[in-house]
Design a protein around this motif. Structure first.
Motif, PDB file in Angstrom:
ATOM      1  N   LEU A   3       0.916  -1.218  -0.006  1.00 10.97           N
ATOM      2  CA  LEU A   3       0.253  -0.131   0.042  1.00 10.97           C
ATOM      3  C   LEU A   3       0.938   1.194   0.162  1.00 10.97           C
ATOM      4  N   GLU A   4       0.493   2.236  -0.655  1.00 12.26           N
ATOM      5  CA  GLU A   4       1.230   3.591  -0.624  1.00 12.26           C
ATOM      6  C   GLU A   4       1.001   3.994   0.822  1.00 12.26           C
ATOM      7  N   SER A   5       1.836   4.880   1.211  1.00 15.18           N
ATOM      8  CA  SER A   5       1.892   5.369   2.865  1.00 15.18           C
ATOM      9  C   SER A   5       0.534   6.210   2.948  1.00 15.18           C
ATOM     10  N   SER A   6      -0.087   7.010   1.747  1.00 15.41           N
ATOM     11  CA  SER A   6      -1.016   8.038   2.158  1.00 15.41           C
ATOM     12  C   SER A   6      -2.403   7.203   2.021  1.00 15.41           C
ATOM     13  N   SER A   7      -2.258   5.814   1.639  1.00 11.38           N
ATOM     14  CA  SER A   7      -3.595   5.074   1.507  1.00 11.38           C
ATOM     15  C   SER A   7      -4.164   4.541   2.979  1.00 11.38           C
ATOM     16  N   LEU A   8      -5.473   4.303   3.108  1.00 11.29           N
ATOM     17  CA  LEU A   8      -5.813   3.788   4.291  1.00 11.29           C
ATOM     18  C   LEU A   8      -6.681   2.577   4.092  1.00 11.29           C
TER      19      LEU A   8
END
Length: 465
Positions: A3-8
């Motif tokens: 996952l991208e670090s900005s994803s939740l």
């Protein structure tokens, strides 16, 4: 895929009485936001006095409300969705007609369309005599009332015209995933399939030969995926969640609750909410035997990565204590003295805390047990010295814990290498007398505060994908 670090990650649990949604930060696994709502979806059952049914429209409305209460900017960052829910139950719908998508307050949501009621796991319409008339499953789990396949058999015998209205079925969580992903035929995890009955967890297949011989409508059986697999992607923007978010196959709420809290193989989890469960993870490679004795109290639930949980799943937990409080409230009202259930609840617990060792004994099996469906609650050893409110309440708390201890005794836990019990669940958290009885009856350290959470567990499973 990372996952991208900005994803939740969004975790959802569609429970028996409430819906919960959490937003997880993927790197730390920290819960950033959490919302829950009571569904109040119960209906007078069409299956008779023992039936337990819920309004699917009300459940989905509550789910949409729960999500829209989460921060809008957080929902826009959701790239994965994990879903869990109440096991065993069944609802029906028609292919491509299960819902319609609408705009509500500038958000896209779905509403059920031409969907049956949900017959829940608490349903008791399948009597012991009815269940004994059905074929023996090729499974390590005995069939019980409230199991999806048993309910379908009941409709087949008693209301075949009802089934003719529909062509697909699933649990409530399977329905949610199917609607989000636009699935023509629902997908079901091994966890939920095992909870329906007539499913072999070794081969991961339905008992097709047996069911077809008995003219069971096998078109209702969903396709199977391993727990933790991806079911698809969101076909529409949903409550601000972007189109194209990955959605996991729906999971069992029990397995997800354990996944959220079980960190050591030497831990057991005791959860007392509506019902009560005591469980621990079996060693890798363990395989349960088919055709267990109907009187066997411990069952084996499929977990993750082909492992199993040993489970003493009692139908009697917080619901018994709630029934006791309701009874007292009714008696009080009949005496012309109005008070709230919450006031009664706190007062009876305080009364119980003043009593240590009542001679009075209460068997709390008000709702029967799956391994003993015809059992009843009863009181014994009643004397004049045990008539106070405190004595009765303490005896009830003791009975609830002794009942689950009878199902999975301490020596069984010790033989399995258990060294600690994690105590959790809303009923246990609110009742210090129950906690005292856990610590009195089980000779293990008991840790509280690490509460089980099916929504968190569903999200954590999606972090591993």
């Amino acid at each position: 895929m990372e996952l991208e670090s900005s994803s939740l990650v969004l975790g959802i649990d569609v429970g028996t009485s409430s819906v919960k949604a959490v937003l997880l930060e993927p790197v730390s696994g920290e819960v950033l936001h959490s919302e829950s709502r009571d569904t109040r979806a119960g209906l007078e059952s069409e299956g008779g006095a023992q039936g337990k049914e819920q309004d699917v429209c009300q459940i989905i409305r509550t789910l949409n409300d729960c999500l829209t209460a989460l921060p809008r900017d957080g929902l826009r960052k959701v790239s994965r969705i994990g879903v869990s829910g109440q096991m065993h139950g069944v609802l029906f719908w028609r292919t491509n007609q299960g819902c319609h998508w609408i705009n509500s307050e500038n958000l896209r949501v779905f509403e059920p369309k031409e969907v049956s009621r949900l017959v829940t796991w608490e349903d008791g319409r399948c009597t012991t005599d009815f269940l004994s008339s059905l074929p023996q499953p090729q499974s390590h789990i005995n069939l019980s009332s409230g199991f999806g396949c048993a309910t379908i058999f009941w409709y087949l015998k008693n209301r075949p015209e009802f089934l003719q209205q529909y062509d697909v079925a699933g649990t409530i969580q399977d329905y949610v995933v199917a609607m989000l992903c636009g699935l023509q035929k629902p997908l079901m995890s091994v966890q939920n399939a095992a909870s329906w009955g007539y499913f072999n967890t070794r081969t991961k297949t339905w008992n097709m030969d047996i069911l077809q011989e008995w003219r069971f409508p096998t078109l209702f059986l969903p396709n199977i995926l391993d727990a933790g697999s991806r079911a698809g992607k969101t076909t529409y923007e949903w409550c601000g969640i972007p189109q194209g978010a990955d959605v996991g196959v729906a999971l069992g709420d029990f397995q997800c609750s354990v996944y959220s809290s079980l960190s050591e193989s030497s831990d057991a989890v005791l959860n007392i909410s509506t019902s009560a469960q005591l469980t621990f993870s079996m060693p890798e490679g363990f395989q349960p035997e088919d055709h267990p004795s109907p009187a066997q109290a411990v069952t084996y639930f499929p977990y993750f990565k082909d492992r199993y949980l040993a489970v003493a799943a009692s139908l009697n937990g917080g619901n018994v204590f709630a029934s006791f409080v309701t009874m007292l409230a009714q008696w009080t009202a009949e005496l012309g003295l109005e008070t709230s259930d919450s006031n009664i609840y706190s007062r009876v617990i305080n009364a119980a805390l003043s009593v240590n060792d009542p001679q009075l004994a209460i068997c709390p099996t008000l709702f029967g047990e799956r391994h003993s469906p015809d059992s009843h609650a009863y009181v014994s050893n009643l004397t004049l010295a045990d008539l106070s409110l405190g004595h009765v309440t303490r005896a009830l708390c003791r009975g609830i814990i002794e009942n689950i201890h009878t199902m999975m005794p301490s020596h069984r836990l010790k033989e399995s290498g258990i060294k600690r019990i994690i105590g959790s669940g809303s009923a246990l958290a609110r009742n210090d007398a129950l906690k005292q009885e856990v610590e009195r009856i089980f000779p293990f350290p008991v840790v509280y505060g690490k509460d089980v959470d099916s929504a968190v567990g569903a999200a954590l499973v999606m972090l591993q994908q």
